[in-house]
Scaffold this active site. Structure first.
Site, PDB file in Angstrom:
ATOM      1  N   LYS B  85       0.817  -1.221   0.000  1.00 16.50           N
ATOM      2  CA  LYS B  85       0.000   0.000   0.000  1.00 16.50           C
ATOM      3  C   LYS B  85       0.846   1.265   0.000  1.00 16.50           C
ATOM      4  O   LYS B  85       0.444   2.296  -0.547  1.00 16.50           O
ATOM      5  CB  LYS B  85      -0.946   0.002   1.202  1.00 16.50           C
ATOM      6  N   GLU B 107     -10.102   5.417   2.936  1.00 18.70           N
ATOM      7  CA  GLU B 107     -10.793   4.259   3.467  1.00 18.70           C
ATOM      8  C   GLU B 107      -9.754   3.202   3.812  1.00 18.70           C
ATOM      9  O   GLU B 107      -8.637   3.235   3.305  1.00 18.70           O
ATOM     10  CB  GLU B 107     -11.756   3.687   2.410  1.00 18.70           C
ATOM     11  N   SER B 374       1.793  -9.584  -0.688  1.00 18.94           N
ATOM     12  CA  SER B 374       1.461  -8.160  -0.699  1.00 18.94           C
ATOM     13  C   SER B 374       1.597  -7.499   0.664  1.00 18.94           C
ATOM     14  O   SER B 374       1.755  -6.288   0.756  1.00 18.94           O
ATOM     15  CB  SER B 374       0.042  -7.961  -1.231  1.00 18.94           C
TER      16      SER B 374
END
Lengths: 257, 394
Positions: B85, B107, B374
């Site tokens: 991210k 969010e 990830s």
């Protein structure tokens, strides 16, 4: 073109919104007829969506109550069929693009024509994407209502140029809901529309009292009120008819003076 | 049909109030993404702050154990803040700062995107508010405190299913209310144009690195690259540089929850239909009337009823494959990778590991699979313990 011009023929128009199916579809039917008797010039019937991104908490909650009660697009159409047996009141549907798209845009709008629906309001379908439904709207004499917001600025003339029916002027930033104060220069928004096109303008978002309605009506051709009506239904449920009637009458009276 | 289309998907289905904001964002992005100074600044942050390039690790024990294709792990879990991210957030917050914005909102599902946003907001001196489904604030209580520690305000979202989709809706509502000084750091390749393009571009560093690293190590491209898909940002980041390499299979693993035939799942490609929601045309889990389905996954980050428009398009044209992975399979993979390689993957990434565990044994020893890890699994330990019936509290 639909008959929507007539909405603005009776002085300043009062346009209430109601979430269909809250608390149940039979009550919605009665409330629509009560609002007509109270002097509503056009009634926006909200077809509830599970995830209404343009709504504040009042209409979010009402949508959820309605959906939990089992209301569907078809049941709402059936309710309007009943209304049409006894009333010619001007009606609009307000909902989200996914409900129209998933129902089938063609089928949704031909049903609108059958039910003599004047207008369709889709808050998540901006100018850039209106081709999604515009052809079917035209084919079925339903005005696709354009919205302008306090942030629209130079977009207003572009939007107004192609607007039909009336222009929905969003008076406040953010989502629907009752507000104590409206800070936007709505008069200027309306002026920018009228400079481009001679089309009625109705102001909505945040209006809840006769005083606010009267003030907004000075700037525009009509006033739209949603959350304040829905709040009454939230409070009184199946017994809301009288209260909704009184509220709509007080609002129409206020803007007619 | 206007801008930002991937085949029929994408578009800009948002309230008028936000239109000028996305137009302004698109203009700024077009300007800065070609600006050498901006690119240098972004790359510098990726290297010196996020710790890139991330490792491409040969999972030898896993390879031997499964007895098929060679397995490499792209270690996005080793990035600062523990997931992919950060790549997108560094890009977007830098862009927001150039645009003169003072405040960022975002969010978050699992909390990874929220933590990354709060982190970069702290770094760049921006005000930060995070919207997180109330259900997820419980599943990921540590991440809530982590964001607060970083100076962000966390709003629990109670509407709808109180998960990721509701957090997205609420952040959109907040952006509508205050758009002038605020940038919405959307965390995935979804939402209205230009977000799917911007987020993909900022995440594409993953696939670019993988390509370089695997060519250096193996002298050839992988046969398959595998990533988990919620909205799909880590997957598109991995896939993007391989789209034109037709021999590389692109495999996205979506969350099947209790199974694709059980209502409690979030497998959009398996069960979704074409629709329009959260600003985009794509596939969504929904009922016959278009009401968005209350989806479910053990993984808060994949618990989303839609998928990014570029994935929908890659599926339409048959370029990428999307496979469902259940909670049970993901939890098994979570334990397996922990025990086999000493790497605890995020429960999201475990969906990709689970599919690799099925695929690798069917391939030959000459074949190569790259799995995108990830994120790291520390955040999931308590939830997995509860799933396994171990009564521990964070």
């Amino acid at each position: 073109m639909s008959n929507i011009n007539k909405v603005f023929a009776n002085g300043k128009a009062f346009i209430p919104f109601i979430t269909a199916g809250d608390p149940n579809i039979d009550v919605t039917e009665k409330l629509i007829l009560a609002m007509e008797r109270a002097g509503a010039d056009l009634i926006e019937i909200g077809i509830p969506f599970s995830d209404p991104v343009a709504e504040g908490v009042v209409i979010q909650d009402a949508s959820l109550r309605a959906l939990n009660g089992g209301v569907t697009t078809d049941k709402i159409f059936d309710m309007v069929r009943n209304i049409r047996k006894i009333s010619n009141v001007h009606l609009a549907f307000m909902t989200y693009i996914n409900l129209v798209f998933t129902y089938g845009t063609q089928k949704f709008l031909s049903t609108c024509k059958e039910l003599n629906i004047d207008a369709l309001i889709l808050p998540d379908l901006p100018f850039e994407e209106k081709e999604e439904v515009l052809d079917e709207c035209k084919k079925n004499n339903v005005s696709l209502i354009s919205l302008i917001a306090p942030t629209s600025n130079e977009r207003i003339s572009m939007i107004a140029k192609e607007a039909e029916g009336f222009v929905y002027c969003v008076s406040s930033m953010g989502v629907t809901g009752v507000r104590s104060e409206i800070k936007t220069d709505v008069g200027e928004m309306v002026n920018l529309v009228k400079k481009t096109k001679n089309i009625p303008c109705a102001i909505g978002f945040g209006i809840s009292t006769p005083e606010q309605a009267k003030k907004m009506a000075e700037y525009a051709d009509g006033v739209i009120v949603g959350s304040a009506v829905v709040k009454i239904v939230e409070k009184y449920g199946a017994n809301s008819e009288k209260y909704v009637y009184d509220f709509v009458k007080s609002m129409k009276d206020a803007i007619s003076k | 049909m206007n801008k930002g289309r991937f085949g029929i998907h994408g578009g800009q289905y948002i309230p008028e109030t936000l239109m000028n904001a996305v137009i302004e964002l698109e203009e700024a992005y077009n300007k800065y993404s070609k600006n050498p100074e901006f690119i240098a600044e972004f790359n510098d942050l990726l290297e010196k702050y996020a710790g890139r390039p991330s490792l491409l690790y040969y999972a030898e024990k896993m390879t031997d154990d499964l007895g098929g294709a060679k397995i490499y792990l792209k270690r996005e879990d080793l990035n600062h803040t523990g997931s992919h991210k950060i790549n997108n957030v560094l890009g977007q917050v830098l862009l927001a700062k150039k645009m003169g914005k003072k405040r960022v909102i975002a969010e978050t599902g699992a909390g990874q995107h929220g933590v990354a946003t709060a982190t970069v907001a702290a770094l760049m001196g921006m005000e930060c508010e995070i919207f997180m489904g109330e259900e997820d604030t419980k599943r990921q209580a540590l991440n809530v405190f982590r964001m607060e520690l970083l100076g962000a305000k966390v709003h629990p979202v109670k509407s709808g299913t109180a998960t990721l989709k509701d957090a997205v809706s609420e952040t959109m509502r907040e952006w509508t209310a205050r758009v002038a000084d605020t940038h919405y750091v959307l965390g995935s390749v979804m939402g209205p144009h230009p977000f799917p393009t911007i987020v993909r571009d900022f995440q594409s560093v993953i696939g670019k690195e993988v390509k370089k690293q695997i060519l250096e190590t193996e002298g050839k491209l992988p046969d398959a690259v595998i990533a988990c898909v919620g909205g799909g940002s880590n997957a598109i980041g991995l896939f993007y540089d391989f789209i034109n390499d037709k021999d590389v299979r692109l495999i996205g693993c979506e969350a099947a929850g209790l199974g694709v035939d059980n209502p409690k799942n979030a497998a959009t490609m398996a069960n979704g239909k074409l629709g329009i929601f959260h600003g985009m045309k794509s596939y969504f889990c929904q009922d016959e009337y278009g009401q968005i389905a209350p989806v479910y996954s053990i993984s808060a980050g994949l618990d989303y009823p839609g998928i990014g428009p570029e994935h929908a398009w890659l599926s339409d044209i048959g370029r990428a494959e999307y496979v469902p992975i259940t909670d049970k399979e993901a939890v098994q993979a979570f334990s397996y990778l922990s025990k086999t390689e000493g790497i605890i993957p995020a429960i999201e990434s475990s969906h990709a590991v689970a599919y690799a565990m099925k695929l690798a044994p069917t391939m030959s020893k000459d074949n190569i699979i790259v799995i995108n890890i990830s994120g790291r699994g520390d955040k999931d330990v308590a939830a997995i313990a509860r799933y396994m019936g171990v009564d521990i509290y964070e």
